[in-house]
Design an enzyme around this catalytic site. Structure first.
Site, PDB file in Angstrom:
ATOM      1  N   TYR A  50      53.758  52.348  42.434  1.00 42.85           N
ATOM      2  CA  TYR A  50      54.611  52.880  41.373  1.00 42.85           C
ATOM      3  C   TYR A  50      54.959  54.348  41.609  1.00 42.85           C
ATOM      4  CZ  TYR A  50      54.645  49.011  38.025  1.00 42.85           C
ATOM      5  OH  TYR A  50      54.882  47.826  37.393  1.00 42.85           O
TER       6      TYR A  50
ATOM      7  N   LYS B 139      44.692  42.782  48.228  1.00 44.01           N
ATOM      8  CA  LYS B 139      45.148  41.997  49.380  1.00 44.01           C
ATOM      9  C   LYS B 139      44.634  42.682  50.638  1.00 44.01           C
ATOM     10  CE  LYS B 139      48.088  39.161  50.024  1.00 44.01           C
ATOM     11  NZ  LYS B 139      47.920  37.756  50.528  1.00 44.01           N
TER      12      LYS B 139
ATOM     13  N   ASP C  78      46.583  36.977  45.432  1.00 34.27           N
ATOM     14  CA  ASP C  78      47.377  35.744  45.291  1.00 34.27           C
ATOM     15  C   ASP C  78      46.493  34.593  44.812  1.00 34.27           C
ATOM     16  OD1 ASP C  78      46.017  35.797  47.727  1.00 34.27           O
ATOM     17  OD2 ASP C  78      47.584  34.741  48.838  1.00 34.27           O
TER      18      ASP C  78
ATOM     19  N   ASP D 120      50.320  44.662  36.962  1.00 36.57           N
ATOM     20  CA  ASP D 120      51.549  44.420  36.202  1.00 36.57           C
ATOM     21  C   ASP D 120      51.841  42.920  36.172  1.00 36.57           C
ATOM     22  OD1 ASP D 120      53.975  45.078  34.870  1.00 36.57           O
ATOM     23  OD2 ASP D 120      55.043  44.846  36.774  1.00 36.57           O
TER      24      ASP D 120
ATOM     25  N   ASP E 278      51.070  39.905  32.999  1.00 28.74           N
ATOM     26  CA  ASP E 278      52.108  39.066  32.384  1.00 28.74           C
ATOM     27  C   ASP E 278      51.704  37.595  32.430  1.00 28.74           C
ATOM     28  OD1 ASP E 278      53.791  41.117  31.669  1.00 28.74           O
ATOM     29  OD2 ASP E 278      55.561  40.293  32.675  1.00 28.74           O
TER      30      ASP E 278
END
Ligand code: IPM
Ligand code: MG
Length: 370
Positions: free
Chosen positions: A142, A193, A226, A250, A254
């Protein structure tokens, strides 16, 4: 009497309608429980752009820095789709996070029993769900530099974002996750990751070191982000606290939000480090839902996430634990009673608007606080 200084930034879309319901709760707590809240107001997002040509004015930034806590509604809408990137509505929120150094974003995903049927998963997979996503909020891709689009001069352009994490940033967010785990199920799952990203390798190592050094009483797992996303929709109840970086956080939050039946239900807290002298943390509380421009101004928005964000404010900024518990209980009671806004409407329930939902929660809160 203690004074508790709040800055209200209702923002755009349904933000102002939802914030109005919190204002009623604040007024009640002041009038009947001498809570000592003072409130100031400011503009953020598109409304700030319209008034000042910036996503948040310098004056409002100063107010935010001085407040004990900021309550934030939502920003954005089609009206501002074409404003310059630097002053787009989201820039106001990102500036607040960065300048207030709100590195720890707490996103609980709780499935209210009354809403289990509204989840996109089978009710038995989500009934009783209570997980907490701890998202790093002031670092990573970000904010990493360089962040730009460069013209390569051969008819091609290159878009660049930089994913970058320093040891201290990972240590402090891991510390927050472990501390919070101790107050709940005592389990942390860290997601990155590391199979493709150097920042992931460092993340994994620093979380493990922090755990070994200070938190070995807490159970720690690691998952590739993932696979973590997959597990979140396969068997969400396996998790207690999830700690992850800004971008994965983020996305995963959601996903977690939708498990609970409605994005309109979930609150969040963004916290800074405790001040060395006063022990106080800078803080901003906001619903996870956005500005929902399509339903703004119609009086039908669900104010629960905004009210639940104020409950988090009571808990984390003011240590008003009983009040926070009661406000959360009030929300659950109203839902149990079959009162619903349109987004969570179900057969046999009574559909109400924003104001009526706020009134019902306030009435239940009042009863529980008596
Ligand atoms: C969130 C939002 C923000 C983010 C946007 C509005 C900048 O999606 O708080 O999750 O990406 O962090
Ligand atoms: Mg988001």
């Amino acid at each position: 009497m203690t004074t508790r200084n709040l800055l209200l930034l209702p923002g755009d879309g349904i933000g102002p309608e939802a914030m109005a319901e919190v204002r009623k709760i604040i007024a009640y707590m002041n009038a009947e429980h001498d809570a000592g809240f003072t409130t100031d107001e400011g503009l953020v997002g598109g409304s700030a752009y319209d008034a000042h040509g910036a996503a948040i004015s310098e004056g409002d930034m100063e107010k935010a820095l001085a407040a004990d806590a900021v309550l934030f509604g939502a920003v954005g809408g089609p009206k501002w789709d074409d404003v310059p990137y630097e002053v787009r509505p989201e820039a106001g929120l990102l500036r607040l996070r960065k300048d207030l150094k709100l590195f720890a974003n707490l996103r609980p995903a709780i499935c209210y029993p009354a809403l289990a049927a509204a989840s996109s998963l089978k009710a038995e997979l989500v009934e009783g769900l209570d997980i907490l996503i701890v998202r790093e909020l002031t670092g990573g891709v970000y904010f990493g530099e360089p962040k730009e689009i460069v013209d390569l001069g051969n008819g091609q352009k290159r878009g660049i974002d930089t994913q970058v994490y320093d040891t201290y940033e990972i240590e402090r967010i891991a510390g927050v996750a472990f501390e919070l785990a101790r107050t709940r199920g005592n389990r942390v799952c860290s997601m990155e990751k590391r199979n493709v990203m150097k920042s992931g390798v460092l993340w994994h190592q620093v979380v493990s070191d922090t755990h070994k050094r200070n938190y070995s009483d807490v159970a720690l797992d690691h998952m590739l982000a993932d696979a973590g996303g997959m597990q979140l929709v396969r068997a969400p109840k396996q998790f207690d606290v999830i700690v992850t970086d800004n971008l994965f956080g983020d996305m995963l939050s959601d996903v977690a939000a939708m498990l609970t039946g409605s994005l309109g239900m979930l609150p969040s807290a963004s916290l800074g480090a405790p001040d060395a002298r006063t022990g106080k943390r800078k803080a901003l509380y906001e619903p996870v839902h956005g500005s929902a421009p399509d339903i703004a101004g119609k009086g039908i928005a669900n104010p629960i996430a905004m009210i639940a964000s104020f409950a988090m404010c009571l808990r984390y900024s003011f240590n008003l634990v009983r009040e926070a518990d009661n406000l959360e209980k009030a929300i659950a009671e109203v839902l149990d009673g079959g009162i619903r806004t349109g987004d969570i409407m179900a057969e046999g329930c009574r559909q109400v608007g924003t104001v009526e939902m706020g009134d019902a929660i306030l009435a239940a809160f009042r009863r529980l606080s008596a």
